[in-house]
Motif scaffolding. Structure first.
Motif, PDB file in Angstrom:
ATOM      1  N   PHE B  93       0.834  -1.209   0.000  1.00  0.00           N
ATOM      2  CA  PHE B  93       0.000   0.000   0.000  1.00  0.00           C
ATOM      3  C   PHE B  93       0.866   1.256   0.000  1.00  0.00           C
ATOM      4  O   PHE B  93       0.573   2.230  -0.673  1.00  0.00           O
ATOM      5  CB  PHE B  93      -0.932   0.008   1.216  1.00  0.00           C
ATOM      6  CG  PHE B  93      -2.244  -0.695   0.977  1.00  0.00           C
ATOM      7  CD1 PHE B  93      -3.266  -0.052   0.303  1.00  0.00           C
ATOM      8  CD2 PHE B  93      -2.450  -1.982   1.421  1.00  0.00           C
ATOM      9  CE1 PHE B  93      -4.485  -0.680   0.069  1.00  0.00           C
ATOM     10  CE2 PHE B  93      -3.665  -2.632   1.200  1.00  0.00           C
ATOM     11  CZ  PHE B  93      -4.686  -1.980   0.519  1.00  0.00           C
ATOM     12  N   HIS B  98      -2.773   3.904  -3.838  1.00  0.00           N
ATOM     13  CA  HIS B  98      -4.060   3.205  -3.791  1.00  0.00           C
ATOM     14  C   HIS B  98      -5.146   4.095  -3.200  1.00  0.00           C
ATOM     15  O   HIS B  98      -5.208   4.284  -1.993  1.00  0.00           O
ATOM     16  CB  HIS B  98      -3.932   1.908  -2.988  1.00  0.00           C
ATOM     17  CG  HIS B  98      -3.010   0.920  -3.634  1.00  0.00           C
ATOM     18  ND1 HIS B  98      -3.421   0.066  -4.633  1.00  0.00           N
ATOM     19  CD2 HIS B  98      -1.691   0.686  -3.459  1.00  0.00           C
ATOM     20  CE1 HIS B  98      -2.394  -0.664  -5.031  1.00  0.00           C
ATOM     21  NE2 HIS B  98      -1.323  -0.302  -4.339  1.00  0.00           N
ATOM     22  N   PHE B  99      -5.937   4.668  -4.079  1.00  0.00           N
ATOM     23  CA  PHE B  99      -7.058   5.496  -3.638  1.00  0.00           C
ATOM     24  C   PHE B  99      -8.320   4.667  -3.826  1.00  0.00           C
ATOM     25  O   PHE B  99      -9.058   4.833  -4.804  1.00  0.00           O
ATOM     26  CB  PHE B  99      -7.097   6.791  -4.446  1.00  0.00           C
ATOM     27  CG  PHE B  99      -5.839   7.616  -4.298  1.00  0.00           C
ATOM     28  CD1 PHE B  99      -5.687   8.461  -3.209  1.00  0.00           C
ATOM     29  CD2 PHE B  99      -4.809   7.520  -5.216  1.00  0.00           C
ATOM     30  CE1 PHE B  99      -4.533   9.216  -3.047  1.00  0.00           C
ATOM     31  CE2 PHE B  99      -3.648   8.264  -5.057  1.00  0.00           C
ATOM     32  CZ  PHE B  99      -3.502   9.108  -3.977  1.00  0.00           C
ATOM     33  N   CYS B 100      -8.538   3.764  -2.881  1.00  0.00           N
ATOM     34  CA  CYS B 100      -9.625   2.793  -3.042  1.00  0.00           C
ATOM     35  C   CYS B 100     -10.974   3.417  -3.394  1.00  0.00           C
ATOM     36  O   CYS B 100     -11.679   2.894  -4.259  1.00  0.00           O
ATOM     37  CB  CYS B 100      -9.763   1.929  -1.806  1.00  0.00           C
ATOM     38  SG  CYS B 100      -8.351   0.860  -1.540  1.00  0.00           S
ATOM     39  N   CYS B 103     -11.425   3.698  -7.019  1.00  0.00           N
ATOM     40  CA  CYS B 103     -10.887   2.606  -7.834  1.00  0.00           C
ATOM     41  C   CYS B 103     -11.990   1.672  -8.313  1.00  0.00           C
ATOM     42  O   CYS B 103     -12.862   1.270  -7.549  1.00  0.00           O
ATOM     43  CB  CYS B 103      -9.861   1.822  -7.033  1.00  0.00           C
ATOM     44  SG  CYS B 103      -9.208   0.382  -7.891  1.00  0.00           S
ATOM     45  N   LYS B 105     -11.823  -1.335  -9.002  1.00  0.00           N
ATOM     46  CA  LYS B 105     -11.752  -2.699  -8.486  1.00  0.00           C
ATOM     47  C   LYS B 105     -12.159  -2.768  -7.014  1.00  0.00           C
ATOM     48  O   LYS B 105     -12.256  -3.849  -6.442  1.00  0.00           O
ATOM     49  CB  LYS B 105     -10.319  -3.218  -8.649  1.00  0.00           C
ATOM     50  CG  LYS B 105     -10.146  -4.711  -8.474  1.00  0.00           C
ATOM     51  CD  LYS B 105     -10.226  -5.456  -9.793  1.00  0.00           C
ATOM     52  CE  LYS B 105      -9.838  -6.911  -9.683  1.00  0.00           C
ATOM     53  NZ  LYS B 105      -9.502  -7.512 -10.965  1.00  0.00           N
ATOM     54  N   SER B 106     -12.385  -1.639  -6.418  1.00  0.00           N
ATOM     55  CA  SER B 106     -12.651  -1.622  -4.987  1.00  0.00           C
ATOM     56  C   SER B 106     -13.803  -2.567  -4.644  1.00  0.00           C
ATOM     57  O   SER B 106     -14.826  -2.577  -5.305  1.00  0.00           O
ATOM     58  CB  SER B 106     -12.998  -0.197  -4.541  1.00  0.00           C
ATOM     59  OG  SER B 106     -12.959  -0.117  -3.140  1.00  0.00           O
ATOM     60  N   CYS B 109     -11.010  -6.414  -4.927  1.00  0.00           N
ATOM     61  CA  CYS B 109      -9.552  -6.349  -5.076  1.00  0.00           C
ATOM     62  C   CYS B 109      -8.870  -7.229  -4.029  1.00  0.00           C
ATOM     63  O   CYS B 109      -9.152  -7.146  -2.845  1.00  0.00           O
ATOM     64  CB  CYS B 109      -9.124  -4.899  -4.922  1.00  0.00           C
ATOM     65  SG  CYS B 109      -7.370  -4.679  -4.661  1.00  0.00           S
ATOM     66  N   LEU B 111      -5.781  -7.132  -3.016  1.00  0.00           N
ATOM     67  CA  LEU B 111      -4.912  -6.401  -2.092  1.00  0.00           C
ATOM     68  C   LEU B 111      -5.733  -5.809  -0.952  1.00  0.00           C
ATOM     69  O   LEU B 111      -5.394  -5.951   0.225  1.00  0.00           O
ATOM     70  CB  LEU B 111      -4.168  -5.280  -2.844  1.00  0.00           C
ATOM     71  CG  LEU B 111      -3.344  -4.339  -1.962  1.00  0.00           C
ATOM     72  CD1 LEU B 111      -2.250  -5.093  -1.224  1.00  0.00           C
ATOM     73  CD2 LEU B 111      -2.726  -3.211  -2.797  1.00  0.00           C
ATOM     74  N   GLN B 112      -6.823  -5.157  -1.339  1.00  0.00           N
ATOM     75  CA  GLN B 112      -7.713  -4.582  -0.338  1.00  0.00           C
ATOM     76  C   GLN B 112      -8.198  -5.675   0.622  1.00  0.00           C
ATOM     77  O   GLN B 112      -8.205  -5.494   1.844  1.00  0.00           O
ATOM     78  CB  GLN B 112      -8.910  -4.001  -1.093  1.00  0.00           C
ATOM     79  CG  GLN B 112      -9.627  -2.907  -0.419  1.00  0.00           C
ATOM     80  CD  GLN B 112     -10.839  -2.531  -1.257  1.00  0.00           C
ATOM     81  OE1 GLN B 112     -11.585  -3.393  -1.738  1.00  0.00           O
ATOM     82  NE2 GLN B 112     -11.030  -1.248  -1.431  1.00  0.00           N
ATOM     83  N   ARG B 147      -1.565   1.173  -9.297  1.00  0.00           N
ATOM     84  CA  ARG B 147      -2.213   0.109  -8.523  1.00  0.00           C
ATOM     85  C   ARG B 147      -1.554  -1.255  -8.705  1.00  0.00           C
ATOM     86  O   ARG B 147      -1.954  -2.217  -8.058  1.00  0.00           O
ATOM     87  CB  ARG B 147      -3.672  -0.019  -8.958  1.00  0.00           C
ATOM     88  CG  ARG B 147      -4.466   1.262  -8.779  1.00  0.00           C
ATOM     89  CD  ARG B 147      -5.837   1.083  -9.404  1.00  0.00           C
ATOM     90  NE  ARG B 147      -6.596   2.319  -9.384  1.00  0.00           N
ATOM     91  CZ  ARG B 147      -7.633   2.547 -10.176  1.00  0.00           C
ATOM     92  NH1 ARG B 147      -8.028   1.612 -11.030  1.00  0.00           N
ATOM     93  NH2 ARG B 147      -8.286   3.694 -10.117  1.00  0.00           N
ATOM     94  N   THR B 202      -5.530  -6.697  -8.745  1.00  0.00           N
ATOM     95  CA  THR B 202      -5.855  -5.326  -8.346  1.00  0.00           C
ATOM     96  C   THR B 202      -6.524  -4.607  -9.514  1.00  0.00           C
ATOM     97  O   THR B 202      -6.867  -5.225 -10.518  1.00  0.00           O
ATOM     98  CB  THR B 202      -4.583  -4.554  -7.964  1.00  0.00           C
ATOM     99  OG1 THR B 202      -3.815  -4.348  -9.147  1.00  0.00           O
ATOM    100  CG2 THR B 202      -3.763  -5.312  -6.939  1.00  0.00           C
ATOM    101  N   GLY B 203      -6.664  -3.331  -9.385  1.00  0.00           N
ATOM    102  CA  GLY B 203      -7.308  -2.542 -10.437  1.00  0.00           C
ATOM    103  C   GLY B 203      -6.314  -1.971 -11.419  1.00  0.00           C
ATOM    104  O   GLY B 203      -6.516  -0.879 -11.935  1.00  0.00           O
TER     105      GLY B 203
HETATM  106  S1  SF4 Z   1      -6.203  -1.707  -6.590  1.00  0.00           S
HETATM  107 FE1  SF4 Z   1      -7.227  -2.426  -4.733  1.00  0.00          FE
HETATM  108  S2  SF4 Z   1      -6.060  -1.526  -3.064  1.00  0.00           S
HETATM  109 FE2  SF4 Z   1      -5.528  -0.431  -4.924  1.00  0.00          FE
HETATM  110  S3  SF4 Z   1      -6.910   1.325  -5.026  1.00  0.00           S
HETATM  111 FE3  SF4 Z   1      -7.887  -0.331  -6.151  1.00  0.00          FE
HETATM  112  S4  SF4 Z   1      -9.167  -1.327  -4.663  1.00  0.00           S
HETATM  113 FE4  SF4 Z   1      -7.740  -0.113  -3.507  1.00  0.00          FE
END
Ligand code: SF4
Ligand SMILES: Cc1cc2nc3c(=O)[nH]c(=O)nc-3n(C[C@H](O)[C@H](O)[C@H](O)COP(=O)(O)O)c2cc1C
Ligand code: SF4
Ligand code: SF4
Ligand code: FES
Lengths: 579, 425
Positions: B93, B98-100, B103, B105-106, B109, B111-112, B147, B202-203
């Motif tokens: 992070f 990473h601005f979830c 994003c 993919k939030s 994701c 990673l999240q 990301r 991730t996104g």
């Molecule tokens: S890739 Fe995942 S951790 Fe990164 S901003 Fe997007 S949702 Fe958040």
């Protein structure tokens, strides 16, 4: 220019050579070259770009007809790097990390070039120039402008062999006659060669001290009929130049060690992975290989052993410290990005092109050859009880006699410091940035596997050298040289840098020092290869060994709740807009 | 079964077959080993993220690289290992941007997801805010380098129909990026491109016009943890009434935030009426009290510090509040306003005041006056300026999460924060 004139690789293993050919032809690699290489190998261009961008010495933009690489290692930094850099800039008109408007000169930083005993040093078109100062730089540049080729201006590189043990105990730096080891081979079976290596308890001299006999044996056990012997001549650890001197004084010795290994494990092909920084040593190695072929030491039925065939070739690297890591080296040999492999296979099982491969350091091969030549008994009479033999050290920094010291294992640090005439030593760096630092006052520490198991570099620094500057230089090095594949090393070195900046600005507390140690330990535990695992070593050791220095650097804790935050500094960007 | 061996995980004996992947075997037995780059079908495993680090027969190593064999003993859930793995996720992070909340993919994701599973509310590491590109050049895809976690999956798996790679790592060290081959990408079919988007954990890989967005609540990592709850432990702890509750004082402030966190505080609806029976609000935008009149028990801080005034107010809060709680992503590490941290302030201001479409003809200055707060070179986390005692993640955090935390701090009431309440978006 028609595409057909672009050299194309027939397989990945030739890619580095081809990229070198393109690079050397014009001083950079053109789009057409990338296209041609990709087409020839049937892969995407991005893969070629991936390889090119991994190696420091490959350029995608013109890098000057004369390309100057000035060493930015810590020894160079302390010996006048900034002055020499300024002199190059003004003499050539080149911008740092770029070229001059006419494209005649390119000027770039580079990591240690293995000339720490004669810093500041630079490579110009891969020829060595040492002991540089402003005056010398002006002279060199003027001559280059007059059309004198870099080769004829380059410095003759002295070996600076300062010390060998008394009483015929030298193992490496004693007279050498080509073939003295190879001619002994017929008296041994392959298994007996391995036994001999075990008997003298030879351990790897590339820094990891893995038992060489064990490595050879596990390769010998493999049933694959095709095997390889690789000599690791990448010598990238800053401050190390022992392999340079070994290769320059007795290139044959190393090759004889490779031949012995080939015989022992059943390999037919040897490859010397020579760092590009040592391109100037290549003619000598080429000549020796040819001489060995002529003498019947390379080729078929070597030394009269029926059916034993072995030959050696040289692969030039292209500027990447991590390619000294053996699995990264194998990837590089295959024409890939020099990323270390995972530990899924050992190189002795699946190495170069998935064949069993032995990778050893230059000094290891030299030692193996001497073991054959001199016999186990002689070797066992030298060194420390737990470590027979001698070790080649490269000493540099603040001492009057920088150079090569062949010492018996077990020599006290204090004696080495006296021998090299370090007048006011304070901080001694053992085994380069990836090793550890020791206060010079600990004179009784032993250079031995049981205590300071030195891979080859000893850098001595006086009390007036700022420790933080040393640490920052090392951190920069690792940050640049990390292959970028795993999180803790790629991100960790970058994160440590921020913390070092904080200390430098006087904004750190005692807590920050504790965090540095904790974070360093996380990198050590989790990194994929030795680079990330050792990168925080010196930092951690320095924090532990020089507490007074850091205590003085710790900022004032204020009221315990407000932190050291430099509000004024944070406002300066905006203050530029003041009317 | 002749071919059965026994391995040990955290002291538990587990029968299995030899040669299987440790992460898989552990999961089958209800032991969650975090991973970000492990995909059972890729062999050898990628081994890039190191998030799966365990102690394997006494040595640290990635679990995804381990095959089951007789004598294998693994430690997974010791305090130091849990912390080490969490540190690795924090590092990822800290390294990316990473601005979830912004994003695509939030919620889906990986990673999240790891952040949630590890209860990561703030990073121990400084955010690096490295300036990175977003590559819009490919025909179908957008590559969001901010990301990418360099897991390497796309390099291995995204191939054209004739077997050429679409991605390759380029550069090295902290400059490493996944490079995309525009020619190879252009010959991918729409399905192949979408498949690439989905295989990225991730996104970082997006396909133009193919939005990933799904409604909150329907996304993969919205509701339930992948960890199996320890047997016998109820999911949610009820409040333990602590008897007669002492009256307490709270202060709140919005610094460089959007007031979203304050909106969220009000989101407990009628519960708010109960709350004001128990607490007084001192300085706060909720009641428009502008000056502190006493020392408060808790200060809730929304937003990070983007100006000298923010720093001044935050320092005052530190002096006037016994406990400071950073509420929401902006307060914790800068959040969305920190999107400007990758760009020099000069350029941000020039863009906003001089070059923007709405700037007036002949307007040549950036506002600067002694009465105006000074804009800082970047947006700082509150914890960069003063000591922060607690952190409540979310953008904004849910009302229940905020008040559970506050009630716990004020009266030591015990709650568990649910998986569905602990979010970064
Ligand atoms: S890739 Fe995942 S951790 Fe990164 S901003 Fe997007 S949702 Fe958040
Ligand atoms: C980052 C890194 C750089 C290395 N560089 C070198 C090197 O330049 N030369 C070398 O011989 N070994 C180097 N090594 C060690 C090799 O990985 C390997 O252990 C060695 O070549 C084995 O040979 P040896 O057993 O003879 O020492 C390096 C290791 C790491 C992790
Ligand atoms: S430790 Fe560093 S050099 Fe080694 S694999 Fe990881 S990123 Fe690459
Ligand atoms: S783009 Fe996605 S799949 Fe590719 S390396 Fe980055 S995070 Fe992994
Ligand atoms: S999951 Fe094991 S290294 Fe990434």
């Amino acid at each position: 220019m028609p595409t057909s004139t672009i050299p194309v690789p027939a397989s990945g293993t030739q890619l580095l050579d081809q990229l070198w050919a393109c690079q050397n032809a014009r001083g950079y690699i053109r789009d057409e070259d990338v296209e041609a290489c990709a087409a020839a190998l049937g892969i995407s261009e991005i893969e070629i770009e991936g390889v090119i961008s991994f190696y420091h010495f490959f350029h995608r933009r013109p890098a000057g007809r004369f390309t100057i690489y000035l060493n930015n290692s810590i020894v160079s930094e302390f010996k006048g790097f900034e002055r020499v850099k300024a002199a190059f800039e003004s003499a050539t008109g080149a911008v740092w990390n770029g070229t001059d408007p006419s494209g005649l000169f390119g000027l770039y930083p580079t990591a240690c070039i293995g000339l720490s005993d004669q810093e500041p040093a630079a490579l110009i078109n891969f020829q060595p120039f040492t002991n540089l100062n402003s005056l010398k730089v002006k002279g060199i540049v003027a001559q280059l402008k007059n059309g004198v080729p870099a080769e004829s201006l380059a410095d003759e590189i002295p070996d600076h062999i300062r010390y060998v043990p008394d009483g015929d105990k030298a193992i490496f730096f004693r007279p050498y006659h080509p073939g003295s080891a190879v001619v002994k081979l017929p008296a041994y079976s392959p298994g007996q060669v391995i036994d001999l290596i075990r008997q003298v308890r030879l351990t790897g001299r590339g820094g990891a001290f893995f038992p060489t006999g064990l490595k050879w044996e596990s390769c010998a056990r493999q049933t694959n009929p095709v095997k390889y012997i690789v000599c690791n001549a990448d010598e990238g650890e800053p401050g190390t130049f022992k392999d340079r001197v070994l290769m320059k004084t007795a290139p044959g010795l190393m090759i004889e060690g490779m031949i012995a290994a080939g015989y022992a494990v059943g390999a037919q092909q040897g490859i010397i992975y020579l760092r590009a920084e040592y391109t100037w040593l290549k003619p000598k190695l080429d000549k020796t290989i040819q001489q060995f072929r002529n003498l019947g030491y390379l080729g078929e039925d070597i030394a009269g052993i029926k059916g034993f065939q072995f030959d050696v070739r040289i692969q030039l690297g292209a500027g990447a410290y991590v390619c000294g890591e053996e699995t990264a080296l194998l990837n590089s040999l295959e024409g890939k990005r020099g990323e270390p492999r995972t530990k899924w296979f050992y190189p002795t099982e699946k190495g170069f092109l998935d064949c069993p491969t032995v990778v050893n350091n230059v000094e290891t091969f030299c030692a193996a050859a001497r073991a054959l030549e001199l016999g186990a008994e002689k070797i066992l009479q030298t060194g420390a009880p737990d470590a027979p033999g001698t070790k080649v050290l490269s000493v540099s920094g603040d001492c009057r006699l920088p150079g090569i010291y062949e010492v018996e294992w077990g020599m006290p640090l204090g004696k080495l410091l006296d021998l090299c005439q370090a007048d006011d030593p304070h901080f001694v760096q053992i085994s380069g940035p990836s090793g550890i630092c020791v206060p010079a006052a600990q004179r009784d520490r032993l250079i031995a596997p049981s205590d300071l198991s030195c891979g080859g570099a000893v850098m001595v620094f006086n009390a007036d050298r700022d420790i933080l500057r040393i640490l920052t230089n090392f951190n920069d090095f690792f940050k640049h040289e990390s292959c970028g594949v795993c999180t803790p090393c790629r991100a960790g070195n970058f994160i440590l840098q921020r913390k070092l900046e904080k200390i430098e600005k006087g904004l750190a507390y005692e807590d920050d020092f504790k965090e540095l140690i904790a974070w360093g330990n996380i990198m050590k535990k989790t990194s994929r290869c030795g680079l990330g695992r050792t990168a925080p070593n010196t930092l951690i050791a320095a924090l532990e060994q020089f507490p007074a220095y850091f205590a003085a650097k710790a900022g004032n804790k204020g009221d315990g709740l407000n932190k050291n935050f430099d509000l004024e500094q944070a406002e300066t960007a905006y203050d530029q807009f003041a009317p | 079964m002749a071919n059965t061996i026994t391995i040990k995980i955290d002291g538990r004996e587990i029968p299995t077959e030899p040669g299987r992947n440790l992460v898989t075997v552990a999961a089958e037995n209800g032991i969650f080993i975090p991973s970000l780059c492990f995909y059972p079908h890729i062999e050898p495993p990628l081994g890039t993220c190191r998030v799966c680090t365990c102690r394997i027969n006494g040595h640290f190593g990635p679990a995804c690289m381990e095959k089951t064999r007789e004598g294998l003993e693994v430690e997974v859930n010791t305090p130091d290992l849990t912390d080490t793995r969490k540190a690795l996720v924090e590092m990822i992070f800290a390294e990316g941007n990473h601005f979830c909340p912004a994003c695509e993919k939030s919620g889906d994701c990986d990673l999240q997801h790891m952040g949630y599973e590890m209860g990561m509310s703030k990073l121990r590491f400084p955010h690096l805010f490295k300036d990175r590109l977003i590559d819009f050049n490919p025909k179908r895809m957008v590559i969001e380098h901010n990301r990418c976690v360099k897991c390497r999956r796309c390099v291995e798996e995204v191939l054209t129909s004739d077997g050429r790679r679409v991605f390759s790592f380029c550069n090295r060290g902290n400059e490493t990026v996944v490079g995309i081959d525009y020619d190879a990408e252009a010959v991918l079919s729409e399905e192949q491109a979408v498949a690439a988007m989905h295989l990225c954990p991730t996104g970082a890989i997006l396909v133009k016009g193919k939005s990933l967005a799904r409604p909150f609540g329907d996304r993969r990592f919205d509701m339930e943890s992948s960890k199996i709850a320890a047997p016998g432990q109820p999911e949610e702890k009820e409040a333990q009434p602590a008897g007669e509750l002492e009256r307490k004082t709270i202060a709140t402030i919005s610094l460089a935030g959007c007031f979203g966190c304050h909106m969220s505080m009000l989101d407990i609806d009628l519960g708010f009426l109960d709350l004001i029976e128990l607490v007084d609000f001192n300085k706060s935008p909720l009641n428009d009290i502008k000056e502190f009149t006493k020392i408060c028990d808790v200060g809730l801080i929304e937003g990070g510090c983007c100006s000298s005034e923010n720093v001044e107010v935050l320092r005052e809060f530190r002096k006037k509040c016994k406990l400071l709680v950073a509420v929401g992503e902006c307060s914790i590490w800068g959040g969305l306003p920190a999107m400007r941290n990758m760009i020099p302030l000069e350029e941000c201001l020039e863009e906003a005041y001089l070059n923007s479409m709405s700037s007036e003809e002949g307007e040549f200055t950036v506002p600067y006056h002694e009465d105006l707060p000074k804009i800082l070179d970047k947006v700082y986390a509150c914890s960069d300026i003063v000591k922060i005692d607690y952190f409540i993640p979310g953008c904004p955090p849910t009302a229940t999460h905020i008040w559970k935390a506050v009630r716990n701090l004020l009266w030591n009431e015990q709650y568990s924060v649910l998986y569905s309440e602990f979010k970064y978006d």
